[in-house]
Design a protein around this motif. Sequence first.
Motif, PDB file in Angstrom:
ATOM      1  N   ALA A  19      37.325 -15.447  54.557  1.00 47.79           N
ATOM      2  CA  ALA A  19      36.523 -16.577  55.015  1.00 47.79           C
ATOM      3  C   ALA A  19      35.231 -16.109  55.670  1.00 47.79           C
ATOM      4  CB  ALA A  19      37.337 -17.434  55.986  1.00 47.79           C
ATOM      5  N   CYS A  20      35.197 -14.855  56.121  1.00 48.12           N
ATOM      6  CA  CYS A  20      33.948 -14.309  56.685  1.00 48.12           C
ATOM      7  C   CYS A  20      32.840 -14.304  55.640  1.00 48.12           C
ATOM      8  CB  CYS A  20      34.179 -12.900  57.219  1.00 48.12           C
ATOM      9  SG  CYS A  20      35.325 -12.797  58.611  1.00 48.12           S
ATOM     10  N   GLU A  21      33.180 -13.954  54.404  1.00 47.98           N
ATOM     11  CA  GLU A  21      32.186 -13.956  53.328  1.00 47.98           C
ATOM     12  C   GLU A  21      31.755 -15.373  52.990  1.00 47.98           C
ATOM     13  OE1 GLU A  21      29.662 -12.898  50.164  1.00 47.98           O
ATOM     14  OE2 GLU A  21      30.401 -11.816  51.924  1.00 47.98           O
ATOM     15  N   LEU A  22      32.695 -16.302  52.997  1.00 46.20           N
ATOM     16  CA  LEU A  22      32.353 -17.703  52.757  1.00 46.20           C
ATOM     17  C   LEU A  22      31.418 -18.213  53.852  1.00 46.20           C
ATOM     18  CD1 LEU A  22      32.747 -20.294  51.118  1.00 46.20           C
ATOM     19  CD2 LEU A  22      34.825 -20.734  52.461  1.00 46.20           C
ATOM     20  N   LEU A  23      31.712 -17.880  55.096  1.00 46.53           N
ATOM     21  CA  LEU A  23      30.854 -18.268  56.213  1.00 46.53           C
ATOM     22  C   LEU A  23      29.456 -17.689  56.049  1.00 46.53           C
ATOM     23  CD1 LEU A  23      30.174 -19.343  59.016  1.00 46.53           C
ATOM     24  CD2 LEU A  23      31.419 -17.394  59.988  1.00 46.53           C
ATOM     25  N   ARG A  24      29.358 -16.439  55.640  1.00 50.97           N
ATOM     26  CA  ARG A  24      28.048 -15.805  55.458  1.00 50.97           C
ATOM     27  C   ARG A  24      27.227 -16.545  54.414  1.00 50.97           C
ATOM     28  NH1 ARG A  24      25.433 -12.527  52.207  1.00 50.97           N
ATOM     29  NH2 ARG A  24      27.192 -12.290  50.779  1.00 50.97           N
ATOM     30  N   ARG A  25      27.879 -16.947  53.323  1.00 52.79           N
ATOM     31  CA  ARG A  25      27.153 -17.648  52.263  1.00 52.79           C
ATOM     32  C   ARG A  25      26.639 -19.006  52.752  1.00 52.79           C
ATOM     33  NH1 ARG A  25      27.375 -15.579  47.186  1.00 52.79           N
ATOM     34  NH2 ARG A  25      28.690 -13.718  46.930  1.00 52.79           N
ATOM     35  N   PHE A  26      27.453 -19.720  53.497  1.00 52.09           N
ATOM     36  CA  PHE A  26      26.992 -20.999  54.044  1.00 52.09           C
ATOM     37  C   PHE A  26      25.830 -20.789  55.011  1.00 52.09           C
ATOM     38  CE2 PHE A  26      31.206 -23.016  52.979  1.00 52.09           C
ATOM     39  CZ  PHE A  26      30.669 -24.070  52.260  1.00 52.09           C
ATOM     40  N   PRO A 165      35.477 -16.038  47.458  1.00 57.06           N
ATOM     41  CA  PRO A 165      34.583 -16.838  48.318  1.00 57.06           C
ATOM     42  C   PRO A 165      33.364 -17.380  47.580  1.00 57.06           C
ATOM     43  CG  PRO A 165      35.353 -14.911  49.507  1.00 57.06           C
ATOM     44  CD  PRO A 165      35.837 -14.758  48.092  1.00 57.06           C
ATOM     45  N   GLU A 166      32.815 -16.594  46.664  1.00 57.44           N
ATOM     46  CA  GLU A 166      31.654 -17.064  45.895  1.00 57.44           C
ATOM     47  C   GLU A 166      31.998 -18.313  45.098  1.00 57.44           C
ATOM     48  OE1 GLU A 166      28.476 -15.437  42.518  1.00 57.44           O
ATOM     49  OE2 GLU A 166      30.120 -14.164  43.188  1.00 57.44           O
ATOM     50  N   ALA A 167      33.207 -18.336  44.515  1.00 58.00           N
ATOM     51  CA  ALA A 167      33.626 -19.486  43.726  1.00 58.00           C
ATOM     52  C   ALA A 167      33.923 -20.692  44.618  1.00 58.00           C
ATOM     53  CB  ALA A 167      34.856 -19.130  42.895  1.00 58.00           C
ATOM     54  N   ILE A 168      34.527 -20.460  45.782  1.00 58.42           N
ATOM     55  CA  ILE A 168      34.761 -21.556  46.728  1.00 58.42           C
ATOM     56  C   ILE A 168      33.425 -22.142  47.177  1.00 58.42           C
ATOM     57  CG2 ILE A 168      35.725 -22.201  48.960  1.00 58.42           C
ATOM     58  CD1 ILE A 168      37.724 -19.910  48.659  1.00 58.42           C
ATOM     59  N   PHE A 169      32.473 -21.276  47.463  1.00 57.88           N
ATOM     60  CA  PHE A 169      31.146 -21.716  47.885  1.00 57.88           C
ATOM     61  C   PHE A 169      30.491 -22.580  46.813  1.00 57.88           C
ATOM     62  CE2 PHE A 169      26.506 -20.702  48.212  1.00 57.88           C
ATOM     63  CZ  PHE A 169      26.260 -21.398  49.397  1.00 57.88           C
ATOM     64  N   GLY A 244      39.716 -22.845  42.065  1.00 59.65           N
ATOM     65  CA  GLY A 244      40.626 -23.957  41.879  1.00 59.65           C
ATOM     66  C   GLY A 244      40.900 -24.331  40.446  1.00 59.65           C
ATOM     67  N   VAL A 245      40.690 -23.407  39.527  1.00 59.75           N
ATOM     68  CA  VAL A 245      40.840 -23.684  38.102  1.00 59.75           C
ATOM     69  C   VAL A 245      41.842 -22.699  37.497  1.00 59.75           C
ATOM     70  CG1 VAL A 245      39.636 -23.608  35.877  1.00 59.75           C
ATOM     71  CG2 VAL A 245      38.543 -24.682  37.850  1.00 59.75           C
ATOM     72  N   ASP A 246      42.760 -23.212  36.695  1.00 55.72           N
ATOM     73  CA  ASP A 246      43.683 -22.354  35.957  1.00 55.72           C
ATOM     74  C   ASP A 246      43.007 -21.915  34.659  1.00 55.72           C
ATOM     75  OD1 ASP A 246      45.853 -22.431  37.740  1.00 55.72           O
ATOM     76  OD2 ASP A 246      46.504 -24.368  36.950  1.00 55.72           O
ATOM     77  N   VAL A 247      42.818 -20.615  34.487  1.00 59.71           N
ATOM     78  CA  VAL A 247      42.105 -20.078  33.335  1.00 59.71           C
ATOM     79  C   VAL A 247      43.103 -19.522  32.321  1.00 59.71           C
ATOM     80  CG1 VAL A 247      40.390 -18.420  32.518  1.00 59.71           C
ATOM     81  CG2 VAL A 247      40.096 -19.534  34.748  1.00 59.71           C
ATOM     82  N   VAL A 248      42.971 -19.961  31.077  1.00 63.13           N
ATOM     83  CA  VAL A 248      43.768 -19.443  29.962  1.00 63.13           C
ATOM     84  C   VAL A 248      42.799 -18.774  29.000  1.00 63.13           C
ATOM     85  CG1 VAL A 248      45.330 -20.007  28.063  1.00 63.13           C
ATOM     86  CG2 VAL A 248      45.460 -21.299  30.225  1.00 63.13           C
ATOM     87  N   LYS A 249      42.946 -17.489  28.803  1.00 65.24           N
ATOM     88  CA  LYS A 249      42.013 -16.746  27.946  1.00 65.24           C
ATOM     89  C   LYS A 249      42.500 -16.764  26.494  1.00 65.24           C
ATOM     90  CE  LYS A 249      40.052 -13.719  31.493  1.00 65.24           C
ATOM     91  NZ  LYS A 249      38.713 -14.318  31.369  1.00 65.24           N
ATOM     92  N   VAL A 250      41.577 -17.024  25.587  1.00 64.17           N
ATOM     93  CA  VAL A 250      41.852 -17.007  24.147  1.00 64.17           C
ATOM     94  C   VAL A 250      40.736 -16.245  23.447  1.00 64.17           C
ATOM     95  CG1 VAL A 250      43.125 -19.189  24.223  1.00 64.17           C
ATOM     96  CG2 VAL A 250      40.657 -19.207  23.763  1.00 64.17           C
TER      97      VAL A 250
END
Length: 405
Positions: A19-26, A165-169, A244-250
């Motif tokens: 969460a420190c990285e998320l805080l930095r981005r905000f 964190p980048e994806a949450i941001f 927050g996404v379920d990724v299925v690779k094809v």
Amino acid sequence: MNQPRVVLGVSGGIAAYKACELLRRFSESGHQVTVVPTAAALHFVGEATWAALSGRPAATETWERVHEVPHVRIGQQADLVVVAPATADLLAKAAHGLADDLLTNTLLTARCPVVFAPAMHTEMWEHPATQENVATLRRRGVIVLEPAVGRLTGVDTGKGRLPDPEAIFAACLRVLARGTAVADLAGRHVVVSAGGTREPLDPVRYLGNRSSGKQGYALATTAAARGARVTLLSANVELPAPAGVDVVKVTTALELREAAVKAAAEADVVVMAAAVADFRPTDYAAVKIKKRDGVEPAPIALVRNPDILAELSEHRARPGQLVVGFAAETDQVLANGRAKLARKGCDLLVVNEVGDGKAFGLDTNEAVVLGADGSERAIAPGPKEDLADAVWDLVAARLGAAEHG
């Protein structure tokens, strides 16, 4: 211009350090952030760290600055509340309306969008109690991102890892961009395909296309930010997974078809944004095809791939399921699009012009969305996330009309 006010709640899990990285981005992007850690979170990251990174005192006690009524004001004044990580305990308290510390009081008083980014061991995430709590929160319009799959505490691996964190941001920025109208896909399961399929010719060569997957990933990101549970069918894409996404690779069209049919069985909406190869080589060479002096290569025989979009449109997996297709055209864009819409049988078709300097690989796009009901909506040039939100606007309106029809 006022700084967006973000409350970053941190509950007591090992992922609290992320969460420190998320805080930095905000903070670095101009947001005014108030960190509200639980007592357990402070065992992982101390109050001084939160204060130093945010430039503001961390709010830790309900009884501090009582005259300011912090347990009410923090939530009331926020533009966004995001909890990362959100433990099973915190999710349970939020679902049942408990308020035994400053963070849970803040959640009860917040009138802005709320995002939870869960992190816990797989068994805890999959437990029926946790799943019921998540379902309860989503029914209320709260955005609960799906955990990532990966390394957990110790040697364990599975679903339950905090998304990057980048994806949450990125997800939070989409939520902020839409203000309070963010959860219109809450409780919905959407399937999105992205990228371009590759049809192997020999161990080192394939027939493919130039799709980067950026539009499909934008659709997945924005759907998650609007509260949906998202399954992303990713065909040869080199992009970080959205939070927050379920990724299925094809890889191939046949693999994509199998994954799409399986995922569509439980989906409310299927959006086929991937560029699917129309043909594949009839024969696969087990060893690399060599060039020989004085000998022209043999012609490559092709066989038609299944039409996945038409199949999903014709055989809806459940009543009321919406199917959205994409059509990349190089000429007679609208005429070809209207013909394809009639041929495919989907509810909406997003038609865009592609070619040199258009669509493929860019961060921007423009399109016309054709409806089976005869409607047309032009989407002006802009970020691919904006086009994605415009598509979800149309989808959400149709889902709502079906519910009240």
